[in-house]
Design an enzyme around this catalytic site. Structure first.
Site, PDB file in Angstrom:
ATOM      1  N   LYS A  42      -0.901  10.903   0.519  1.00  0.00           N
ATOM      2  CA  LYS A  42       0.088  10.313  -0.396  1.00  0.00           C
ATOM      3  C   LYS A  42      -0.224  10.649  -1.857  1.00  0.00           C
ATOM      4  CE  LYS A  42      -0.686   6.142   1.067  1.00  0.00           C
ATOM      5  NZ  LYS A  42      -1.682   6.460   2.112  1.00  0.00           N
ATOM      6  N   ASP A  95      -1.755   3.862  -4.866  1.00  0.00           N
ATOM      7  CA  ASP A  95      -2.551   3.029  -3.968  1.00  0.00           C
ATOM      8  C   ASP A  95      -1.961   1.631  -3.780  1.00  0.00           C
ATOM      9  OD1 ASP A  95      -4.830   2.672  -2.234  1.00  0.00           O
ATOM     10  OD2 ASP A  95      -5.621   1.318  -3.763  1.00  0.00           O
ATOM     11  N   HIS A 135       0.858  -1.185   0.000  1.00  0.00           N
ATOM     12  CA  HIS A 135       0.000   0.000   0.000  1.00  0.00           C
ATOM     13  C   HIS A 135       0.894   1.235   0.000  1.00  0.00           C
ATOM     14  CE1 HIS A 135      -3.297   2.674   0.753  1.00  0.00           C
ATOM     15  NE2 HIS A 135      -2.754   3.110   1.878  1.00  0.00           N
ATOM     16  N   GLY A 172       2.233   5.461   4.204  1.00  0.00           N
ATOM     17  CA  GLY A 172       1.574   6.199   5.278  1.00  0.00           C
ATOM     18  C   GLY A 172       0.146   5.725   5.443  1.00  0.00           C
ATOM     19  N   ARG A 203      16.223  14.897  13.200  1.00  0.00           N
ATOM     20  CA  ARG A 203      16.481  16.308  12.889  1.00  0.00           C
ATOM     21  C   ARG A 203      17.873  16.544  12.321  1.00  0.00           C
ATOM     22  NH1 ARG A 203      14.508  20.282  17.538  1.00  0.00           N
ATOM     23  NH2 ARG A 203      14.857  21.698  15.779  1.00  0.00           N
ATOM     24  N   GLU A 225      -5.966   8.509  -7.610  1.00  0.00           N
ATOM     25  CA  GLU A 225      -7.210   8.823  -6.911  1.00  0.00           C
ATOM     26  C   GLU A 225      -7.008  10.021  -5.987  1.00  0.00           C
ATOM     27  OE1 GLU A 225     -10.295   7.034  -3.556  1.00  0.00           O
ATOM     28  OE2 GLU A 225      -8.579   5.842  -4.229  1.00  0.00           O
ATOM     29  N   SER A 276      -3.904   5.619   5.483  1.00  0.00           N
ATOM     30  CA  SER A 276      -4.879   6.036   4.481  1.00  0.00           C
ATOM     31  C   SER A 276      -5.401   7.434   4.800  1.00  0.00           C
ATOM     32  CB  SER A 276      -6.033   5.033   4.456  1.00  0.00           C
ATOM     33  OG  SER A 276      -6.988   5.401   3.486  1.00  0.00           O
ATOM     34  N   GLY A 277      -5.434   8.301   3.777  1.00  0.00           N
ATOM     35  CA  GLY A 277      -5.935   9.661   3.940  1.00  0.00           C
ATOM     36  C   GLY A 277      -4.912  10.662   4.400  1.00  0.00           C
ATOM     37  N   ILE A 278      -3.657  10.276   4.535  1.00  0.00           N
ATOM     38  CA  ILE A 278      -2.640  11.195   5.038  1.00  0.00           C
ATOM     39  C   ILE A 278      -2.141  12.149   3.962  1.00  0.00           C
ATOM     40  CG2 ILE A 278      -0.546   9.854   4.566  1.00  0.00           C
ATOM     41  CD1 ILE A 278       0.291  10.557   7.491  1.00  0.00           C
TER      42      ILE A 278
END
Length: 343
Positions: A163, A181, A142, A157, A247, A206, A159-161
C-alpha cells in the site's frame, strides 16, 4: 471509535476569523464541547428554565435590538445569568457593538466576547461546520489515503502487500498523500465521509527497507493534503487462481462506514502489475461513471448488438438453406417424372 472531547475558543477564533472584543487572555482556557450554538432570545426575556450554558451564545441584530429596549439593571441581571462558568464564549454578529452590560458580566466570569463582520446566518454556519468537523465521532482505519485526480481513494489490504509503495509511486506521478498506515475518518453529513491523518503521522510515509520519509520535504507542499473526502475504497488482495475477481466492471461492492456506503473495488496483486497505473485508471473510470459514462454498459450494448446481428444472419442463412433445399427437391421431383414419349 473515538471522539475529540473539546475545541479551544482560540482555535475557533483562528479558524472562523472572529474578532476579540474582550478576553483574549482566556481564549485557550475556555473549551467548546458541543457543535450546537444557542441564540439566546427567550433568555433576554428572563426565561431560564432551560438554558444551554455549555453552548456558544450568538447574538445577532434581533437580540441586540431587543437588549437596547431594556433597562440597565434588567439587562445586567439577564447577562449575569447568561454568563455561567461553563459558557465558552459570546459572539456578536454583523459588526455590532456588544452591550456594555454583556462586557461587564463577562469580565466577572472571564468569558471571551467575540465579534464578526458576517451576518448571523453566515457566522452561525461557519462555526457549526467547523465544530462539527472537529467534534465529530472518528474511526481509525488501517490503510493509505491518497488524492488521485481529485478523488479521495482509501487503499486497503493486508500488511506488507504494498500500500505505501503504491502511494509513493502515485506521489511521484503527481498525486497527493493524505495519510499513511492509519486514517482517521469521520462523517461530515449524510453522504460525505472525510479522512485525514493523525497528527503524529502527518505527511509521513513508511517504506520497508528505507524507513520513514517526509513526503512534503522530499516532494514539496503540492504532494500532500491535510484531508479529503473518501470517494472510493480500493482493496489490494493477493492473486490466487482460486480467487474470483471482477473482469467486466459490474461487480462493484460497497463498504459501510458510519452511515455512508463507499464504493469498493478489489484489485489482485501479482508480480509485474503496476498498481499505481491501475489505481489511476480506476479513478478515471470511477469519475467517468459518476458523469454518466459506463464502459461496462457500452460493452453490454455492443455485445447485445452483435448477438442481434448474428441472430439475424443465422436466420437469413437458415432461410436461404431452406430455399435451396426446396429448389433441390423440386428439381429432383421433376427428374423423376416420366417423359411423354415413355407413357
Amino acid at each position: 471509535m473515538f471522539l475529540t472531547e473539546s475545541v479551544s475558543v482560540a482555535d475557533l477564533v483562528t479558524n472562523t476569523r472572529l474578532d476579540v472584543y474582550y478576553g483574549k487572555e482566556y481564549l485557550n482556557d475556555k473549551s467548546i464541547s458541543t457543535s450546537d450554538i444557542s441564540r439566546p432570545g427567550l433568555e433576554l426575556t428572563g426565561f431560564f428554565n432551560y438554558y444551554p450554558a455549555k453552548r456558544i451564545q450568538l447574538l445577532g441584530i434581533t437580540e441586540i435590538s431587543y437588549s437596547k429596549g431594556m433597562t440597565h439593571e434588567r439587562l445586567l441581571d439577564v447577562m449575569s445569568k447568561m454568563c455561567q462558568p461553563s459558557t465558552p464564549a459570546f459572539v456578536v454578529s454583523t459588526q455590532l457593538d456588544p452591550p456594555d452590560e454583556l462586557l461587564e458580566a463577562a469580565k466577572n466570569e472571564h468569558i471571551p466576547v467575540l465579534g464578526s463582520k458576517l451576518t448571523t446566518s453566515r457566522i452561525l454556519s461557519n462555526m457549526t461546520n467547523y465544530l462539527e468537523d472537529k467534534l465529530a465521532e472518528r474511526k481509525s482505519l488501517h490503510g493509505v489515503l491518497v488524492d488521485v485526480y481529485g478523488l479521495g481513494i482509501l487503499i486497503t489490504g493486508d500488511s506488507g502487500i504494498g500500500k505505501s509503495e503504491t502511494a509513493l509511486e502515485l506521489v511521484k506521478r503527481g498525486h497527493r498523500l493524505i495519510a499513511d498506515d492509519r486514517v482517521e475518518v469521520y462523517q461530515q453529513d449524510e453522504q460525505t465521509l472525510m479522512g485525514n491523518a493523525p497528527a503524529i503521522l502527518r505527511h509521513l510515509l513508511e517504506i520497508r527497507g528505507i524507513g520513514i520519509i517526509d513526503v512534503m520535504t522530499l516532494f514539496g507542499t503540492g504532494a500532500v493534503r491535510s484531508q479529503t473526502k473518501v470517494d472510493l475504497v480500493i482493496h489490494l488482495a493477493n492473486y490466487t487462481k482460486e480467487a474470483k475477481f471482477d473482469r467486466l466492471g459490474n461487480g462493484t461492492q460497497n463498504v459501510h462506514i458510519f452511515d455512508v456506503d463507499v464504493p469498493k473495488i478489489t484489485i489482485p496483486v501479482k508480480t509485474g502489475r503496476n498498481l499505481a497505473i491501475i489505481i489511476e485508471a480506476a479513478a478515471m473510470n470511477f469519475r467517468a461513471q459518476s458523469m454518466g459514462y459506463d464502459a461496462t454498459e457500452t460493452f453490454d450494448r455492443n455485445l447485445n448488438n452483435l448477438i442481434k446481428v448474428n441472430s439475424q444472419n443465422d436466420a437469413k442463412e437458415k432461410a436461404e438453406e431452406q430455399t435451396v433445399k426446396k429448389e433441390n427437391k423440386n428439381i429432383i421431383g421433376d427428374d423423376q417424372k416420366p417423359a411423354d414419349s415413355e407413357k
